[in-house]
Scaffold this motif. Sequence first.
Motif: not given
Length: 321
Positions: A44, A47, A84, A88, A91-92
């Motif tokens: 994760c 990414n 973080r 990720n 964002d996906r």
Amino acid sequence: MKKVAIMTSGGDSPGMNAAVRAAVRTALHKGIEPWGIFKGYDGCIDNNMELMSHLSVSNIIHRGGTILKTCRSDRFRKIEGVQRAAKNLEDRNIDALVAIGGDGTMRGLVDLQKYWSGKVIALPGTIDNDLYGTDATIGYDTAVNTAMTAIDQIRDTANAHDCQFIVEVMGRYSGHIALMAALAGGAEEVLIPEINSDVTKLYSKMETLSAKEKYSYIVVIAEGDEAGSAFDLASDLKKRFGVSYKVTVLGHIQRGGSPSVSDRILASKLGNYAIETLQKGSNGVMIGEVKGDFVHTPIEQAFKVKKQAPLLLYDLVEVLS
Ligand code: F6P
């Protein structure tokens, strides 16, 4: 729900692959994109994700380990790691995460939910069977069978040489594996963290059995027992009573191997149900199976509430030995 991520985390357990397969194929069946996260929480953070297909989970139902890889992530214990990972996923455009693992995995999901608004579902995947809200965890049945088979083999030697063995099994702070393997393997004694161990009683029982001309003797000890490791126990017995025990530590062989029928079925049912229940809006729960029914347990409860080992079986080992 358009995109669901699936990952395995913590110690691997037999049946994780079957759960991944079931979740991926159910998602595809429902027109949802299944994303595999590689190496648990580290994946994760890094990414490390891939779109899964029908084929990417082919021929894995019978395999131990996990095709998605796994790890115990130190980086995810820090806030920056969790943030973080959350970014990720955000964002996906991942809508939900299905995580298969043990108590560390559950803790991680609770942390992740502080920074990520997607839905999370946990599936119990650990050989230890120490999660509340399910009769069995994925991998437990296979691990007990592995331990029992090993005890059977040790018994041949114990019997042939008229000697005593201490067999140490895994389970972290829980005695589930030790208890079941001891009962199924016909062990003469079992030591588990849930019950105070009495080394003097153990020795006198051995004396009583030798008086009945039974000279081979198997003690199963859970790794988390307060008597210490199998080696500690053997040296204690040597020091106090002058008796010699051979020691076998089963270790990681209990984590690997082809999953049993029960583990494959449990993993397939839970993997499928995880996607179905996500579609119905479930969030923040571990899905387990109790007496054949699916049960939703708040994730925090699943790892904080102590699941009792079946202590009646402890007495049964005593009576039958
Ligand atoms: O939680 C599964 C388990 O195999 C425990 O039974 C054992 O205590 C632990 O993991 C060992 O962990 P590791 O493989 O990281 O040493």
